[in-house]
Write a protein that holds these residues in place. Sequence first.
Motif, PDB file in Angstrom:
ATOM      1  N   LEU A   1       5.810   0.995  13.808  1.00  0.00           N
ATOM      2  CA  LEU A   1       7.038   0.343  13.328  1.00  0.00           C
ATOM      3  C   LEU A   1       7.111   0.321  11.807  1.00  0.00           C
ATOM      4  CD1 LEU A   1       7.362  -2.636  15.842  1.00  0.00           C
ATOM      5  CD2 LEU A   1       8.814  -0.602  15.688  1.00  0.00           C
ATOM      6  N   VAL A   2       5.983   0.072  11.153  1.00  0.00           N
ATOM      7  CA  VAL A   2       5.961   0.083   9.682  1.00  0.00           C
ATOM      8  C   VAL A   2       6.231   1.489   9.173  1.00  0.00           C
ATOM      9  CG1 VAL A   2       4.455  -0.219   7.672  1.00  0.00           C
ATOM     10  CG2 VAL A   2       4.514  -1.966   9.451  1.00  0.00           C
ATOM     11  N   TRP A   3       5.615   2.475   9.778  1.00  0.00           N
ATOM     12  CA  TRP A   3       5.816   3.874   9.386  1.00  0.00           C
ATOM     13  C   TRP A   3       7.286   4.253   9.553  1.00  0.00           C
ATOM     14  CZ3 TRP A   3       1.614   7.912  10.828  1.00  0.00           C
ATOM     15  CH2 TRP A   3       1.912   9.151  10.276  1.00  0.00           C
TER      16      TRP A   3
ATOM     17  N   PHE B   1      -1.351  -3.413  20.106  1.00  0.00           N
ATOM     18  CA  PHE B   1      -0.580  -4.211  19.156  1.00  0.00           C
ATOM     19  C   PHE B   1      -0.646  -3.598  17.756  1.00  0.00           C
ATOM     20  CE2 PHE B   1      -0.407  -7.393  15.816  1.00  0.00           C
ATOM     21  CZ  PHE B   1       0.804  -8.007  16.077  1.00  0.00           C
ATOM     22  N   THR B   2      -1.844  -3.246  17.327  1.00  0.00           N
ATOM     23  CA  THR B   2      -2.020  -2.674  15.992  1.00  0.00           C
ATOM     24  C   THR B   2      -1.320  -1.323  15.880  1.00  0.00           C
ATOM     25  OG1 THR B   2      -4.140  -3.823  15.836  1.00  0.00           O
ATOM     26  CG2 THR B   2      -3.751  -2.054  14.267  1.00  0.00           C
ATOM     27  N   ALA B   3      -1.436  -0.486  16.901  1.00  0.00           N
ATOM     28  CA  ALA B   3      -0.796   0.830  16.865  1.00  0.00           C
ATOM     29  C   ALA B   3       0.723   0.710  16.830  1.00  0.00           C
ATOM     30  CB  ALA B   3      -1.235   1.659  18.068  1.00  0.00           C
TER      31      ALA B   3
ATOM     32  N   PRO C   1       2.104   4.408   5.680  1.00  0.00           N
ATOM     33  CA  PRO C   1       1.704   3.414   4.681  1.00  0.00           C
ATOM     34  C   PRO C   1       0.553   3.935   3.816  1.00  0.00           C
ATOM     35  CG  PRO C   1       1.856   2.432   6.865  1.00  0.00           C
ATOM     36  CD  PRO C   1       1.996   3.891   7.044  1.00  0.00           C
ATOM     37  N   THR C   2       0.638   3.670   2.525  1.00  0.00           N
ATOM     38  CA  THR C   2      -0.398   4.151   1.606  1.00  0.00           C
ATOM     39  C   THR C   2      -1.162   3.023   0.927  1.00  0.00           C
ATOM     40  OG1 THR C   2       1.243   4.285  -0.165  1.00  0.00           O
ATOM     41  CG2 THR C   2       0.822   6.296   1.099  1.00  0.00           C
ATOM     42  N   SER C   3      -0.757   1.791   1.141  1.00  0.00           N
ATOM     43  CA  SER C   3      -1.413   0.656   0.510  1.00  0.00           C
ATOM     44  C   SER C   3      -2.768   0.402   1.163  1.00  0.00           C
ATOM     45  CB  SER C   3      -0.532  -0.595   0.634  1.00  0.00           C
ATOM     46  OG  SER C   3      -1.241  -1.728   0.213  1.00  0.00           O
TER      47      SER C   3
END
Length: 163
Positions: A107-109, A100-102, A116-118
Amino acid sequence: MTEYSTFRKTTWDPVIILTQIATVQCFGYSTFSVSMAILSLFSNVPLTPRLLFDARMARSDTVEGWAVSLALVSMGLANIAPLVYMVERSRLCIDFAVTFTAVHVILVWWHMGAPPTSLLWWLCVAVSGFLMAVGGRAACLRREMLPIAIRSFMPNHPVERQQ
């Protein structure tokens, strides 16, 4: 004796596994959406898919950013339920939590066009995944440890005595 046993016989069925992954993913995103809808009542945050798929939205300097961070963590906590009722196996809970996390990170990437850099977003996603894995495993273990009632071998069982 074990070669003829059917106890906990497992088969690899990719359709079921992919369906379970999709269900957990959809449940998590639905939870995020409901959490953001509730939090938007207090913070006047406009609801957009960008809140879920843009890591820059998780910020520590705005109410909107804290709301997104809280919704990300609540997404992991809420995903314990589908792990218990859909996956049902404690040893698979960690696999599904990591999957799920991967998938969410990918999807965010993809949505952002860059990794993501935050730091706050990464922290929230890591905490969410950790809570989902540990909580799901504990809940599945608890469910697996429930006693199995076998009424046909229990002549003093209340249900058997009534008949």
